[in-house]
Design a protein around this motif. Structure first.
Motif, PDB file in Angstrom:
ATOM      1  N   GLN A 589       0.831  -1.209   0.000  1.00  0.00           N
ATOM      2  CA  GLN A 589       0.000   0.000   0.000  1.00  0.00           C
ATOM      3  C   GLN A 589       0.864   1.257   0.000  1.00  0.00           C
ATOM      4  OE1 GLN A 589      -2.488  -0.662   3.417  1.00  0.00           O
ATOM      5  NE2 GLN A 589      -3.986  -1.909   2.261  1.00  0.00           N
ATOM      6  N   TYR A 592       2.039   1.684  -3.532  1.00  0.00           N
ATOM      7  CA  TYR A 592       0.978   2.208  -4.377  1.00  0.00           C
ATOM      8  C   TYR A 592       0.781   3.707  -4.129  1.00  0.00           C
ATOM      9  CZ  TYR A 592      -0.263  -2.689  -5.070  1.00  0.00           C
ATOM     10  OH  TYR A 592      -0.237  -4.023  -5.375  1.00  0.00           O
ATOM     11  N   LYS A 593       0.842   4.079  -2.864  1.00  0.00           N
ATOM     12  CA  LYS A 593       0.641   5.480  -2.527  1.00  0.00           C
ATOM     13  C   LYS A 593       1.771   6.341  -3.066  1.00  0.00           C
ATOM     14  CE  LYS A 593      -0.208   8.518   1.438  1.00  0.00           C
ATOM     15  NZ  LYS A 593      -0.348   8.595   2.913  1.00  0.00           N
ATOM     16  N   TYR A 712      -8.455  -6.004  -5.458  1.00  0.00           N
ATOM     17  CA  TYR A 712      -7.097  -6.574  -5.605  1.00  0.00           C
ATOM     18  C   TYR A 712      -7.162  -7.833  -6.456  1.00  0.00           C
ATOM     19  CZ  TYR A 712      -5.208  -3.401  -2.124  1.00  0.00           C
ATOM     20  OH  TYR A 712      -4.792  -2.291  -1.452  1.00  0.00           O
TER      21      TYR A 712
END
Length: 812
Positions: A589, A592-593, A712
């Motif tokens: 995550q 991705y951020k 996902y």
């Protein structure tokens, strides 16, 4: 995301990881304990089976024992030289073969007396209630155990077992071998004590030893050993001169039987004393032998002269005949004695010269004093020749050094030349004396010739008798003198402290050495095994190994699964293993951020080869996303070897293949799992062209449709090191997770992913270290099984499983 220009491949490094090696050593502590128990057990068993070793010693002194009866006219002894020469001669003699042959012969140490100990046969010398007296002229069976058992105090049972029909025999009289026929099998026969045992292979009798009659119940064995071999075993006696006292020698010997050691040490010194005294008396012995051979002839001549004188004096008035001739007779007798002495000296010189020229052994030379020679040069050189000859003969049995013998020969030749020169000059002087004496005798005889015939005859017979009588008396005196000297001589070797068993003397076995060796082996063997294993181990075992080989970041470390099921996160959501996958989810995550990726996320998991846990990581990572209320789907794209369906208990009848070839819609291939929010698309039947399906437009359409349905999408792909399917799928993925398994993935395999990442074929890639075991840090066990197994014709697997390692890890 890593920038490719910052990527630097570090494929191999040769540095040794001491920290990792130490950690591995600690993890194998059970091996160390097991090896220590094993080695100490072996050491203990060896120690209790070893016989006790004793050390016995004796002290002797070497000195100059000068005979107080010696004078200038009684030089009937020679010495070995100075004290230092004597010490070296004694040391050499004690180790010589000839000396030890005499000792072993006297002690009969070639007869071995044995008894059965707790673990083996033991030396029973000095303990047996019997002694064996052999007939040395007859053969005794060689190296065959003969059991002697007392039936009563007067009877014994002799037994042995013959395995062959031919037995070898020793003949100790001349140390030769022979053979004889014997019956194969057990031989048992009863004999009486002191009875002569006459057999084809034995000839001896057994006598009682009254000192050990209490040991009749014990069974004993005797064995006849090779004489030369026995002698060789005793030549290694330890002989050394005392540093502080140069004339003191310590003789030591180690063995298992104290009585045998004591007897040997005392016997070897006693034999040395006897032989040294015999050598010391060599002059006297030679002189007595020479005189005895001469007296026989002189006695006959004297008896003849005495008889002639008696016959002449019979029926004559001797007193009237002697009147007026006494002075002449006395004078002539003196001249005759002096002439005889000169003649004897010349005769000795002739004998000595002839002996020196025709012989090499000078040990049998008679003393010069036997002929009345008092010349110190002659006496000293003859003594030196005998000394060198005796010493050379002694060394011939113990030293094989031609150079040393050559030195002896040079010395003896030099002394002989000097002695021959001395003989020549002495003979010249004696010839002058002889001429003068002959002239005096002729003058006296001319005076006598004027006397009456009968008076002349009386003087002649009296003169002849007096001369023989004087010679005979002189030889008798010399012989008596030699006997007195021989009897009064003392050996230059004497005991200071004879060998004696006083209850101590234990010097072995060195049990502590065996235990130290056991400790070293117990620690060394597993250490070497682990060290070699570490050197030969080309597998990835720690995160440090990965960091040395690549700049690709490690996104997470997964421990082992203690249970048999692969759905570890769902079955035990609070376990450490589950937390590891949650950590990977958080790291994804963050990626991705950082990359500003919005909407549905596609994650691809791949590895180098089968068996690295890629499918295991796929299922559990998907479970973590699903349990966080995210709609998640696992897409099985390992079209060559489908496996995902087993753990979810779902069949593999339809799947991705059916969609890609247009047989089914997406909804028809999606299957619900028992885990909330988690769906599964299996790979379906194995197609004939999996690579073509992966790169087809249908694959792109399936990915797009899945993005509309799920948060996902987890792609389970084939190993990137074996086929190119995963590279074709990388274009659809937001992140790639490369699974590395501890102890399975080889270091060289990272070069493949390094190269593909460098060329941009794999992006946003991170590494998962799977199945990590580090007891010192985590305390995990090693129990679960997962992976691909064989790929058949489609994949050529490069790894061969180490069955022993897997078994050992499973046991841990």
């Amino acid at each position: 995301m890593l920038d490719i220009k910052d990527f630097n491949i570090l494929e191999t490094q040769n540095t040794f990881d001491f920290k990792g090696f130490l950690s591995k050593l600690i993890s194998y502590w059970k091996w160390f304990i097991l090896c220590l128990i094993l080695t100490f057990t072996v050491a203990y068993q060896v120690n209790i089976r070893k016989e006790k070793i004793y050390g016995m010693e004796t002290l002797i002194v070497v000195k100059d024992e000068n005979n107080q009866l010696f004078s200038s006219s009684t030089s009937l002894v020679f010495n070995w030289g100075g004290t230092s020469d004597k010490v070296q001669t004694v040391i050499t003699t004690l180790k010589s073969r000839s000396h030890n042959e005499v000792v072993i012969k006297e002690l009969q140490f070639y007869i071995n007396y044995l008894k059965q100990g707790e673990f083996s046969l033991q030396d029973a010398y000095g303990e047996t209630p019997f002694k064996v007296i052999i007939d040395e002229n007859k053969g005794q069976i060689a190296n065959q155990l003969l059991k002697i058992k007392f039936l009563n105090q007067n009877q014994i049972e002799l037994s042995t077992t013959f395995e062959n029909s031919i037995a070898n025999l020793y003949h100790y009289a001349d140390n030769t071998n022979s053979s004889t026929k014997v019956p194969i099998g057990d031989f048992v026969k009863t004999f009486n004590i002191n009875e002569k045992i006459e057999l084809p292979f034995l000839s001896f009798k057994v006598t009682q030893d009254l000192m050990n009659l209490n040991n009749l119940k014990q069974e004993y064995f005797i064995k006849f050993s090779d004489f030369n071999g026995t002698v060789a075993g005793y030549r290694n006696v330890d002989v050394e001169a005392d540093i502080k006292g140069g004339s003191i020698i310590k003789i030591a010997k180690a063995g298992t039987n104290k009585a045998r050691l004591v007897d040997f040490l005392n016997a070897t010194v006693t034999t040395l004393k006897r032989r040294q005294l015999e050598s010391k008396n060599q002059f006297a012995t030679n002189t007595i032998r020479f005189i005895d051979s001469t007296l026989i002839d002189v006695e006959k001549q004297m008896n003849q002269a005495e008889g002639d004188l008696k016959d002449f004096r019979r029926d004559k008035n001797v007193y009237m005949l002697e009147g007026g001739g006494e002075a002449l007779t006395s004078k002539l007798s003196e001249y005759d004695v002096e002439k005889d002495i000169v003649n004897r000296k010349i005769a000795y010189y002739n004998l000595l010269k002839n002996y020196l020229e025709k012989n090499n052994d000078y040990s049998k030379l008679p003393a010069p004093s036997v002929a009345g020679i008092e010349d110190p040069n002659i006496i000293g050189n003859v003594s030196r020749l005998i000394e060198l000859s005796a010493e050379r003969s002694e060394l011939a049995y113990s030293v094989k050094n031609d150079k040393m013998f050559a030195e002896f020969d040079v010395q003896m030749e030099s002394v002989k030349k000097v002695l021959l020169n001395n003989i020549a000059s002495s003979k010249s002087a004696l010839q002058i004396d002889l001429s003068l004496l002959s002239s005096n005798i002729n003058t006296a005889e001319s005076t006598i010739s004027q006397l009456p015939d009968q008076q002349q005859d009386l003087i002649k017979f009296t003169r002849k008798f007096n001369l023989k009588d004087n010679i005979y008396t002189t030889f008798l005196e010399k012989r008596a003198e030699a006997n007195i000297i021989k009897a009064s001589n003392l050996s230059d070797v004497d005991f200071i402290d004879p060998a004696k068993d006083v209850g101590d003397g234990l010097i072995g076995p060195k049990t502590s050495v065996n235990y130290i060796l056991a400790l070293l082996l117990g620690l060394g063997i597993p250490f070497i095994v682990v060290f070699v294993k570490t050197l030969l181990d080309n597998s990835i075992n720690t995160t440090e190994d990965i960091e040395k080989l690549t700049k690709i970041p490690i996104i997470g470390v997964i421990g082992n699964n203690k249970d048999n099921g692969n759905l570890a996160v769902f079955e035990k959501s609070n376990s450490t293993l589950s937390e590891s996958f949650r950590g990977i989810r958080s790291s994804l995550q963050f990626i991705y951020k950082k990359q500003k990726i919005e909407g549905p996320k596609i994650v691809m998991l791949t590895s180098s080869i089968s068996g690295e846990g890629k499918t295991f990581c796929t299922m559990n990572l998907a479970t973590v996303f699903a349990m966080s209320s995210k709609k998640t789907v696992i897409v099985g794209l390992d079209l060559r070897k489908p496996k995902l369906f087993d753990d979810f208990k779902i069949d593999n009848i339809i799947g991705s293949v059916n969609y890609l070839i247009g047989q089914k819609t997406l909804d028809e291939i999606i299957q619900k799992t028992h885990i909330p929010n988690l769906d599964l698309i299996t790979s379906g039947p194995v197609p004939p062209n999996p690579a073509e399906l992966i790169i087809s437009e249908s694959m792109k359409e399936m990915i797009e449709e899945l993005k509309l349905k799920y948060d996902y999408i987890i792609l389970d792909t084939p190993p990137v090191g074996l086929v190119a399917d995963a590279l074709e799928l990388a274009q659809y993925c937001d992140a790639t997770l490369y699974v590395v398994r501890q102890g399975v993935t080889k270091k060289g395999m990272l070069s493949v992913v390094n190269e593909k990442h460098k060329r941009g074929e794999l992006h946003n890639i991170s590494i998962i270290l799977n199945d990590f075991l580090n007891e010192s840090k985590y305390g995990y066990g090693y129990n679960y099984k997962h992976g691909y197994g064989a790929y058949g014709e489609d994949y050529k697997e490069s790894k061969k499983k180490n069955k022993f390692l897997n078994w050992f890890r499973k046991k841990q």
